[in-house]
Design a protein around this motif. Structure first.
Motif, PDB file in Angstrom:
ATOM      1  N   GLU A   1       4.318   5.917   9.349  1.00 31.93           N
ATOM      2  CA  GLU A   1       4.105   5.236  10.621  1.00 31.93           C
ATOM      3  C   GLU A   1       4.018   3.725  10.444  1.00 31.93           C
ATOM      4  O   GLU A   1       4.479   2.964  11.310  1.00 31.93           O
ATOM      5  CB  GLU A   1       2.846   5.774  11.303  1.00 31.93           C
ATOM      6  CG  GLU A   1       2.966   7.213  11.761  1.00 31.93           C
ATOM      7  CD  GLU A   1       4.181   7.456  12.646  1.00 31.93           C
ATOM      8  OE1 GLU A   1       4.457   6.630  13.545  1.00 31.93           O
ATOM      9  OE2 GLU A   1       4.879   8.472  12.427  1.00 31.93           O
ATOM     10  N   ALA A   2       3.443   3.283   9.333  1.00 32.19           N
ATOM     11  CA  ALA A   2       3.367   1.845   9.078  1.00 32.19           C
ATOM     12  C   ALA A   2       4.753   1.250   8.880  1.00 32.19           C
ATOM     13  O   ALA A   2       5.054   0.154   9.370  1.00 32.19           O
ATOM     14  CB  ALA A   2       2.493   1.575   7.855  1.00 32.19           C
ATOM     15  N   VAL A   3       5.623   1.973   8.184  1.00 35.75           N
ATOM     16  CA  VAL A   3       6.994   1.512   7.972  1.00 35.75           C
ATOM     17  C   VAL A   3       7.786   1.562   9.270  1.00 35.75           C
ATOM     18  O   VAL A   3       8.524   0.623   9.615  1.00 35.75           O
ATOM     19  CB  VAL A   3       7.679   2.355   6.874  1.00 35.75           C
ATOM     20  CG1 VAL A   3       9.165   2.025   6.786  1.00 35.75           C
ATOM     21  CG2 VAL A   3       7.008   2.122   5.526  1.00 35.75           C
TER      22      VAL A   3
ATOM     23  N   SER B   1       0.839  -1.197   0.000  1.00 33.28           N
ATOM     24  CA  SER B   1       0.000   0.000   0.000  1.00 33.28           C
ATOM     25  C   SER B   1       0.872   1.243   0.000  1.00 33.28           C
ATOM     26  O   SER B   1       1.871   1.318   0.710  1.00 33.28           O
ATOM     27  CB  SER B   1      -0.899   0.021   1.239  1.00 33.28           C
ATOM     28  OG  SER B   1      -1.539   1.283   1.377  1.00 33.28           O
ATOM     29  N   ALA B   2       0.492   2.219  -0.804  1.00 31.70           N
ATOM     30  CA  ALA B   2       1.142   3.525  -0.790  1.00 31.70           C
ATOM     31  C   ALA B   2       0.134   4.607  -0.431  1.00 31.70           C
ATOM     32  O   ALA B   2       0.413   5.801  -0.546  1.00 31.70           O
ATOM     33  CB  ALA B   2       1.780   3.827  -2.146  1.00 31.70           C
ATOM     34  N   GLY B   3      -1.065   4.181  -0.009  1.00 33.37           N
ATOM     35  CA  GLY B   3      -2.126   5.120   0.306  1.00 33.37           C
ATOM     36  C   GLY B   3      -1.987   5.699   1.700  1.00 33.37           C
ATOM     37  O   GLY B   3      -1.110   5.301   2.479  1.00 33.37           O
ATOM     38  N   PRO B   4      -2.857   6.623   2.058  1.00 34.98           N
ATOM     39  CA  PRO B   4      -2.750   7.299   3.358  1.00 34.98           C
ATOM     40  C   PRO B   4      -3.074   6.404   4.549  1.00 34.98           C
ATOM     41  O   PRO B   4      -2.681   6.709   5.669  1.00 34.98           O
ATOM     42  CB  PRO B   4      -3.760   8.447   3.241  1.00 34.98           C
ATOM     43  CG  PRO B   4      -4.747   7.992   2.200  1.00 34.98           C
ATOM     44  CD  PRO B   4      -3.951   7.178   1.233  1.00 34.98           C
TER      45      PRO B   4
ATOM     46  N   GLY C   1       0.862  -3.832  16.987  1.00 29.23           N
ATOM     47  CA  GLY C   1       2.006  -3.064  17.469  1.00 29.23           C
ATOM     48  C   GLY C   1       3.231  -3.157  16.597  1.00 29.23           C
ATOM     49  O   GLY C   1       4.316  -2.736  17.003  1.00 29.23           O
ATOM     50  N   ALA C   2       3.101  -3.680  15.363  1.00 31.33           N
ATOM     51  CA  ALA C   2       4.247  -3.823  14.469  1.00 31.33           C
ATOM     52  C   ALA C   2       3.998  -3.139  13.126  1.00 31.33           C
ATOM     53  O   ALA C   2       4.441  -3.600  12.080  1.00 31.33           O
ATOM     54  CB  ALA C   2       4.583  -5.297  14.250  1.00 31.33           C
ATOM     55  N   GLY C   3       3.256  -2.039  13.152  1.00 31.78           N
ATOM     56  CA  GLY C   3       3.083  -1.242  11.942  1.00 31.78           C
ATOM     57  C   GLY C   3       2.406  -2.008  10.827  1.00 31.78           C
ATOM     58  O   GLY C   3       1.353  -2.639  11.017  1.00 31.78           O
ATOM     59  N   GLU C   4       3.023  -1.974   9.653  1.00 31.22           N
ATOM     60  CA  GLU C   4       2.442  -2.604   8.469  1.00 31.22           C
ATOM     61  C   GLU C   4       2.258  -4.108   8.651  1.00 31.22           C
ATOM     62  O   GLU C   4       1.355  -4.708   8.059  1.00 31.22           O
ATOM     63  CB  GLU C   4       3.340  -2.321   7.258  1.00 31.22           C
ATOM     64  CG  GLU C   4       2.703  -2.602   5.928  1.00 31.22           C
ATOM     65  CD  GLU C   4       3.485  -2.021   4.766  1.00 31.22           C
ATOM     66  OE1 GLU C   4       3.153  -2.343   3.611  1.00 31.22           O
ATOM     67  OE2 GLU C   4       4.415  -1.234   5.002  1.00 31.22           O
TER      68      GLU C   4
END
Length: 289
Positions: A248-250, A75-78, A116-119
């Motif tokens: 934040e996901a990364v 995903s590259a979306g918001p 708790g581990a982002g993406e």
């Protein structure tokens, strides 16, 4: 045997496709843009144009298949986790509606945390959805892909890779091609059932300084890892054009796995694969520098 493959041009999916072809299987490939397939491959597969976040389309595209290799599309979306949720709905709907006998899902080390581990939380949600179906599924919990270095070419050329993980923290580093071999072995085998987890940890656990030294020796370029603070890393990610949700996901994929995290599956004979970081860096990374 009828096998469907998603992300057929991805780091793992493209190897899955060619391995199935060599095994005598004509796979059905699900691609947003089949035109991106290599022309030689395109002639040997049954390509279906489909958005993996469109559940109805995925159900139709996987009708009649015996086995499915599923990768949640990046995903590259918001709101990356919302995109993962849409992909999760698609694969769960397809497996349930079509009674797909075997599913191999590309997950990650860290999915066992569940949150708790982002993406990686998006992958955990897919695991849970498939488990809830009572489906026959293998979750491949993979280590850190060698190919992630290809997205850091500028840093490699500059000789310094910034990281937010402790420099003495060892990680499982793995070649996507080796992941594909494990996936294809599962897809082609009818001798398993129920829910399983297969770790794919590559040949060795390496700290970032050790990995940098291996890459430096293989490419002939000086390279070191340098620990930076979380806010500095966020700034670097934003400077590359990523929206805040993706940043934040990364970040979460590192910050969520650094404070005492131990993978649920320990390194073993079954989880260790052969391709070394040095051989991959020499063959793949060096020509790009």
């Amino acid at each position: 045997m009828r096998i469907a493959v998603t992300t057929p041009t991805g780091n793992v999916g493209r190897h899955v496709v060619t391995m199935l072809l060599r095994a005598g299987i004509r796979p059905r490939v699900l691609a947003r843009d089949p035109g991106r397939l290599d022309p030689g491959v395109r002639r040997e597969v049954d390509a279906v144009a489909v958005d993996q976040r469109d559940a109805e389309a995925v159900v139709a595209a996987t009708a009649g298949v015996d086995a499915l290799f599923w990768v949640d599309p990046p995903s590259a979306g918001p709101d990356p986790l919302a995109d993962y949720a849409a992909a999760t709905k698609s694969v769960a709907s397809a497996v349930a509606a079509n009674g797909i006998a075997r599913t191999v899902f590309l997950s990650s080390v860290g999915a066992e945390k569940r949150r708790g581990a982002g993406e990686i939380d998006g992958l955990a949600a897919t695991e849970l959805a498939l488990d809830a179906l009572g489906a026959t599924v293998t979750h491949l919990r993979c280590g850190y892909f060698f190919t992630n270095l290809e997205s850091q070419l500028d840093a490699v050329r500059a000789g310094v890779i910034p990281v937010v993980l402790p420099l003495d923290l060892p990680l499982a580093w793995v070649a996507p091609r080796d992941v594909a071999e494990v996936a294809v072995a599962r897809l082609l085998s009818g001798g398993w059932s129920g829910r399983g987890v297969q770790a794919v940890h590559g040949p060795a656990d390496l700290t970032w300084p050790q990995a940098a030294a291996v890459v430096s020796a293989a490419t002939g370029r000086p390279l070191r890892a340098e620990r930076v603070g979380d806010d500095e890393m966020r700034g670097l990610l934003r400077a590359s054009g990523r929206p805040d949700g993706v940043v934040e996901a990364v970040m979460g994929m590192s910050t969520g796995l650094r404070d005492g995290f131990v993978p649920e599956q320990p390194r073993s004979l079954r989880s260790t694969t052969p391709t070394t970081l040095g051989s991959w860096a020499y063959e793949v990374l060096r020509p790009r520098l």
